[in-house]
Design a protein around this motif. Structure first.
Motif, PDB file in Angstrom:
ATOM      1  N   PHE A  51       0.837  -0.826   0.085  1.00 57.88           N
ATOM      2  CA  PHE A  51       0.049  -0.204  -0.088  1.00 57.88           C
ATOM      3  C   PHE A  51       0.736   1.503  -0.126  1.00 57.88           C
ATOM      4  N   ASP A  52       1.583   1.136   1.063  1.00 59.29           N
ATOM      5  CA  ASP A  52       2.456   2.514   0.604  1.00 59.29           C
ATOM      6  C   ASP A  52       3.390   3.361  -0.233  1.00 59.29           C
ATOM      7  N   SER A  53       2.967   2.097  -1.611  1.00 60.78           N
ATOM      8  CA  SER A  53       4.015   3.010  -2.922  1.00 60.78           C
ATOM      9  C   SER A  53       2.265   3.548  -3.102  1.00 60.78           C
ATOM     10  N   ILE A  54       1.415   3.350  -3.156  1.00 69.02           N
ATOM     11  CA  ILE A  54       0.030   4.367  -4.175  1.00 69.02           C
ATOM     12  C   ILE A  54       0.363   5.511  -3.523  1.00 69.02           C
ATOM     13  N   MET A  58      -4.748   8.814  -4.185  1.00 64.85           N
ATOM     14  CA  MET A  58      -5.090   7.083  -4.931  1.00 64.85           C
ATOM     15  C   MET A  58      -5.957   6.392  -4.348  1.00 64.85           C
ATOM     16  N   ARG A  59      -5.357   6.707  -2.923  1.00 65.28           N
ATOM     17  CA  ARG A  59      -6.024   5.338  -1.521  1.00 65.28           C
ATOM     18  C   ARG A  59      -7.490   5.779  -1.116  1.00 65.28           C
ATOM     19  N   ARG A  60      -7.922   4.559  -1.282  1.00 61.91           N
ATOM     20  CA  ARG A  60      -9.463   4.508  -0.794  1.00 61.91           C
ATOM     21  C   ARG A  60      -9.713   5.445   0.766  1.00 61.91           C
ATOM     22  N   SER A  61     -11.103   6.194   0.778  1.00 63.10           N
ATOM     23  CA  SER A  61     -10.579   6.540   2.831  1.00 63.10           C
ATOM     24  C   SER A  61     -11.646   5.997   2.898  1.00 63.10           C
ATOM     25  N   VAL A  62     -12.251   4.972   2.586  1.00 64.70           N
ATOM     26  CA  VAL A  62     -12.776   3.565   3.515  1.00 64.70           C
ATOM     27  C   VAL A  62     -12.385   2.616   2.432  1.00 64.70           C
ATOM     28  N   PRO A  63     -12.948   0.948   2.966  1.00 63.37           N
ATOM     29  CA  PRO A  63     -12.513  -0.280   2.237  1.00 63.37           C
ATOM     30  C   PRO A  63     -13.945  -0.297   1.245  1.00 63.37           C
ATOM     31  N   LEU A  64     -13.444  -0.937  -0.021  1.00 61.65           N
ATOM     32  CA  LEU A  64     -14.265  -1.703  -1.316  1.00 61.65           C
ATOM     33  C   LEU A  64     -15.559  -2.316  -0.613  1.00 61.65           C
ATOM     34  N   LYS A  65     -16.554  -2.127  -0.859  1.00 58.75           N
ATOM     35  CA  LYS A  65     -17.892  -2.509  -0.350  1.00 58.75           C
ATOM     36  C   LYS A  65     -17.895  -3.658  -1.013  1.00 58.75           C
ATOM     37  N   LEU A  66     -17.652  -4.676  -0.898  1.00 57.47           N
ATOM     38  CA  LEU A  66     -18.146  -5.602  -2.107  1.00 57.47           C
ATOM     39  C   LEU A  66     -18.740  -7.485  -0.852  1.00 57.47           C
ATOM     40  N   PRO A  67     -19.650  -8.339  -2.161  1.00 55.27           N
ATOM     41  CA  PRO A  67     -20.319  -8.961  -0.933  1.00 55.27           C
ATOM     42  C   PRO A  67     -19.401 -10.219  -0.513  1.00 55.27           C
TER      43      PRO A  67
END
Length: 520
Positions: A51-54, A58-67
């Protein structure tokens, strides 16, 4: 071997119907289909946590909501959905006129899905993508032979975007000649694809639409009167969406060329013309083909597709960039196109679609393409003959005017007799496991049915389709209640298109749906 003929070809059908939630409504927090292992310590030491290289922005403020859902439920969900569809390989696909929904060889799908294709990246150095660039270039060369054009771009995503590409080339061409302001009119015909008017209109052109004469062909005298020093281009489909071919097309294009305009050929309906007629001999300066229709790649309900745009040599430098070229030793992307209209889509289009079209053409050869055109036209002529045996089903305009690869019928008399429209009959068609028809805009022909058999169906398939449609038309007279309640055996009980023109009701994503349906 003697052909077995079934006495009753009207099939009994009942489609699976599941009260299936969308996948975001399934599962439970913490439920998993697969547990992804954590990275080994040696890898973490070398590459960090991933993650540190992103960049922070460009990083999400909240986690991606997946089923959050287990494997078994995922399989149940998608297999149930698959049972509620009517794909091209499940039914006799004749009803989606103007779309050329033919059988597409599965081997070509496997080829396009191979790792050699799927793992390519469009930003790779061209030294590592010589194979697919060669195929794109070879397909370009074959398209030139089929059309008579001199150069092709495969960047456009489909027919409407290809028409927009042609309209953009028209504007750039006249701009460089100092006539952009003067030439502000585009001429098209009433039964060409609606996008042949819509795309140029979006570019700011005034659209002049030529209506049909008593033969169903564009009225030549009206066209002649429309051509002037204000004419930027003529954009037309031939055959038009009625299936009627204009044999005088060269007279039309000559008028436009003489007036200083360009001729643009919408060849989406090309399935009955291979080896018979070409754009160049008809006087066109550019044309396009839908590879996802006429050239054996799946139609795909809107994508992926490819609108292959071809031009004469004088217009080569107006095409979208880059073009795939060959210098005698290697294939390369040519960005040095001084008058290019720019990009109409990312990169060079959809190479997988080009690959499938290339494979389809190569498997057939020139003689095979000619055979496709003959069989598609023959199937259409036979379908017309058999369908018109039913009382009240008619062809608009003169019946002795040949329809090429498809035909637009009218059931106006049946509608007057029974009160049922072609839309009512279309819903009943679903009860027999067949695709409804929906592609016959604009509605100048009353209660239209636009049917295109292509070269795919056998005689038995055609007979089954005819007998099923005759059976349903008989029900309109003799068993009206079953038409009123249709579809009875399909997934969807009633077809309601009222929301199609209301953006406030559109929900293209789950997030949009949640926003529009949330309780205040």
């Amino acid at each position: 071997m003697k052909r077995i003929i079934r006495k009753n070809r009207v099939r009994s059908f009942h489609q699976a119907r599941w009260n299936e939630p969308i996948i975001f409504e399934l599962g439970s927090a913490g439920e998993r289909g697969i547990l992804v292992p954590k990275a080994e310590e040696e890898i973490v030491e070398k590459v960090g946590n991933g993650f540190d290289s992103i960049p922070a922005g460009m990083r999400r403020s909240v986690p991606l909501k997946l089923p959050e859902i287990n494997q078994k439920r995922v399989l149940m969900h998608y297999l149930r959905l698959s049972q509620e569809t009517l794909g091209g390989n499940i039914n006799i696909e004749i009803g989606q006129g103007t779309c050329t929904v033919k059988y597409n060889p599965v081997v070509n799908d496997k080829l396009a899905a191979s790792e050699k294709m799927s793992e390519l990246h469009p930003l790779q150095d061209t030294s590592t993508t010589q194979g697919i660039l060669e195929i794109i270039h070879r397909t370009d060369l074959m398209m030139r032979e089929i059309s008579g054009m001199d150069h092709f771009s495969f960047q456009a995503a489909g027919g409407s975007q290809a028409t927009m590409t042609m309209a953009s080339i028209v504007r750039m061409y006249h701009r460089l000649r100092g006539e952009e302001e003067q030439r502000d009119e585009i001429i098209t015909t009433v039964y060409s694809h609606p996008s042949d008017a819509a795309a140029p209109a979006l570019k700011g052109y005034k659209i002049i639409t030529i209506m049909a004469d008593e033969n169903g062909r564009p009225d030549y005298e009206a066209f002649k009167a429309a051509v002037s020093e204000r004419t930027a281009a003529f954009v037309v489909a031939n055959p038009e969406d009625t299936g009627i071919f204009n044999p005088r097309i060269k007279e039309f294009t000559d008028l436009v060329t003489k007036a200083g305009g360009l001729n643009c050929y919408d060849q989406a309906n090309a399935n009955g013309l291979y080896g018979i007629a070409r754009a160049r001999e008809a006087g066109f300066h550019m044309c396009y083909f839908n590879l996802h229709k006429s050239f054996g790649t799946p139609h795909g309900c809107g994508g992926p597709g490819s609108g292959a745009v071809g031009v004469i040599s004088e217009l080569r430098d107006f095409l979208p960039k880059p073009l795939v070229e060959f210098d005698g030793e290697k294939y390369f992307l040519d960005y040095d196109i001084k008058n290019s209209i720019g990009k109409v889509r990312a990169f060079i289009g959809t190479p997988q679609v080009v690959l499938k079209a290339y494979s389809w053409i190569m498997s057939l050869g020139a003689e095979g393409l000619y055979e496709v055109a003959k069989v598609a036209s023959l199937n259409n002529v036979y379908l017309i003959k058999r369908l018109l045996e039913y009382k009240g089903l008619e062809l608009p305009y003169r019946e002795d005017v040949q329809r090429i690869e498809q035909a637009r019928y009218t059931m106006e008399k049946i509608a007057k007799d029974t009160g049922f429209s072609s839309g009512d009959i279309a819903r009943r068609v679903m009860d027999f496991g067949m695709h409804i028809w929906s592609s016959h805009h604009p509605f100048y022909i009353p209660d239209p049915l636009t049917l295109e058999p292509t070269e795919t169906p056998s005689m038995e398939d055609l007979e089954e389709y005819v007998e099923t449609l005759h059976h349903i038309l008989g029900e309109a007279y003799n068993n009206p209640e079953i038409i009123k309640s249709a579809p009875n055996n399909s997934t969807i009980h009633m077809v309601d298109e009222s929301s199609m023109d209301d953006p406030d009701q559109w929900c293209p994503t789950w997030r949009v749906y949640q926003e529009k349906t949330k309780v205040e």
